[in-house]
Enzyme design. Structure first.
Site, PDB file in Angstrom:
ATOM      1  N   ASP A  82     -23.354  21.733 -37.095  1.00  0.00           N
ATOM      2  CA  ASP A  82     -23.806  20.524 -37.793  1.00  0.00           C
ATOM      3  C   ASP A  82     -25.294  20.568 -38.123  1.00  0.00           C
ATOM      4  OD1 ASP A  82     -24.124  20.429 -34.961  1.00  0.00           O
ATOM      5  OD2 ASP A  82     -24.490  18.274 -35.041  1.00  0.00           O
ATOM      6  N   GLU A 142     -23.050  18.714 -32.449  1.00  0.00           N
ATOM      7  CA  GLU A 142     -23.929  18.904 -31.291  1.00  0.00           C
ATOM      8  C   GLU A 142     -25.052  17.881 -31.278  1.00  0.00           C
ATOM      9  OE1 GLU A 142     -27.052  19.909 -28.743  1.00  0.00           O
ATOM     10  OE2 GLU A 142     -27.331  20.063 -30.916  1.00  0.00           O
TER      11      GLU A 142
END
Length: 399
Positions: A82, A142
């Protein structure tokens, strides 16, 4: 025969340009936490090109399942995919600057993903030297609670596959390409967050006696919070309390009704975090009661601390020494107070996490994590991909 260091290096050099291309594609097309749909499709496509079966236990992200020629342990290698919800800067990233406003890979997750895809290519090439099964985890979310690492490790999927060990890495702008940084035991802190609303009574700035000023309460709260670590926490225990945002008021002659504060607590144990939480609550109660106001307090528990397994950390040390040389394997003297949701895996499986040197002046990659100009020196792939591969390959030293 096992794979030699020179064979692994040679194949990595052949794959270098493709890793750079993957990284720059991802960098141009970032997606924020839990919305990594295009990114996931792209990764699945790359794994399918390699003939690696793919599982998708979460809405985004995926896991490549690569079986070796012989039975053996199940080992996981993890990368996060991400981007951050922020605007990128940097003329040093000509040709691959983010094309999506409000999203940017300014923490290196694009490099982590490209590196692990490079590792996947290496492993398929040397597949006959894999004993057991390798899980290539491309993890979403994350950067955002509850953390993709938590969702995946608590889903039962990895347990069903029989994971026995897990490794992860993070680029480091503070270390040069060609180096890795390791540490046994506590390596990264648990990052809890808090939200506070201080409620007073609004009024005219010329008549403060008729109001209850939340800004005065906020000033006292900020000051008193700084005494928690110095006076309530054991001096030998690392801890940080930081106010990251304080917002109140609208103009110069109005006493506002409310003040809002946001901040973070960094520790290495839940007990210490909850001690700090309770002291914060006591301070808020005392200050607001004394001023005649009130408060709302929310303490959001974040990721656990990253605590590295001793045996697996030593395995990384040996692999790094063999590939890079003893002087390129750096021991981290003190833990880092940043957090990482890799810690969730470590609550379920033996695991170790390490830093991959990626900072150089030449590539403009010495800016800190989460800075709008963050970048990586892509030469780091020449050490990161073969190191990850070597952790699951049967290797031999050079004659």
């Amino acid at each position: 025969m096992a794979v030699s260091v020179s064979e692994l290096r040679t194949k990595t050099e052949e794959l270098f340009d493709s890793m750079v291309d993957v990284r720059r594609h991802l960098h141009r097309n970032p997606e924020v936490s839990f919305k990594e749909h295009d990114t996931s499709r792209y990764i699945v496509g790359e794994l399918e090109k390699l003939g690696i079966p793919v599982e998708q236990p979460l809405d985004t992200g995926c896991i490549g399942v690569l079986k070796g020629e012989e039975d053996g342990p199940v080992v996981a290698l993890r990368a996060d995919i991400d981007a951050l919800a922020m605007q990128e800067e940097g003329e040093h990233k000509q040709g691959f600057l983010s094309t999506r406003p409000g999203a940017a890979h300014c923490c290196g997750h694009d490099a982590h993903t490209a590196n692990l895809l490079g590792t996947a290519s290496l492993l398929t090439h040397f597949r006959e030297h894999i004993r057991g099964t390798v899980l290539l985890i491309f993890q979403p979310g994350e950067e955002k609670l509850p953390g993709g690492g938590r969702l995946l490790s608590e889903s039962g999927f990895l347990q069903k596959l029989g994971v026995e060990a897990i490794y992860g890495l993070h680029t480091s702008p503070h270390h040069a390409p060609g180096t890795i940084v390791i540490k046994e035991g506590p390596m990264m802190a648990r990052p809890d967050e808090f939200e506070i609303e201080l409620i007073g009574k609004g009024g005219h700035a010329a008549a403060p006696h008729m109001a209850i000023d939340p800004i005065i309460m906020a000033a006292e709260v900020v000051s008193q919070f700084q005494t928690i670590v110095s006076r309530s926490v054991d001096p030998t225990v690392p801890a940080v309390v930081t106010i990251g945002k304080l917002e109140a008021g609208s103009t110069y002659n109005v006493i506002s009704e409310k003040a809002n504060l946001l901040g973070t607590v960094r520790t290495f144990s839940r007990d210490t975090a909850l001690l700090i939480r309770d002291r914060m609550e006591a301070i808020l109660e005392g200050i607001t009661t004394g001023a005649g106001g009130s408060y709302k307090f929310q303490f959001n528990e974040g990721y656990p601390a990253v605590i590295n397994d001793e045996t697996l950390t030593e395995r990384v040390r040996k692999a790094g020494t063999r590939l890079l040389g003893n002087e390129k394997v750096i021991d981290l003297e003190r833990p880092v107070m940043a957090g990482e949701d890799f810690a969730f895996y470590q609550e379920h499986f033996p695991g170790t996490f390490f830093f991959l040197g990626s900072g150089s002046e030449e590539s403009g990659s010495t800016w800190s994590w989460h800075h709008p100009r963050y970048n990586v020196d892509e030469q780091c792939f020449l050490s990161g991909a073969p190191l990850m591969a070597s952790l699951v390959l049967e290797m031999e030293d050079e004659a």
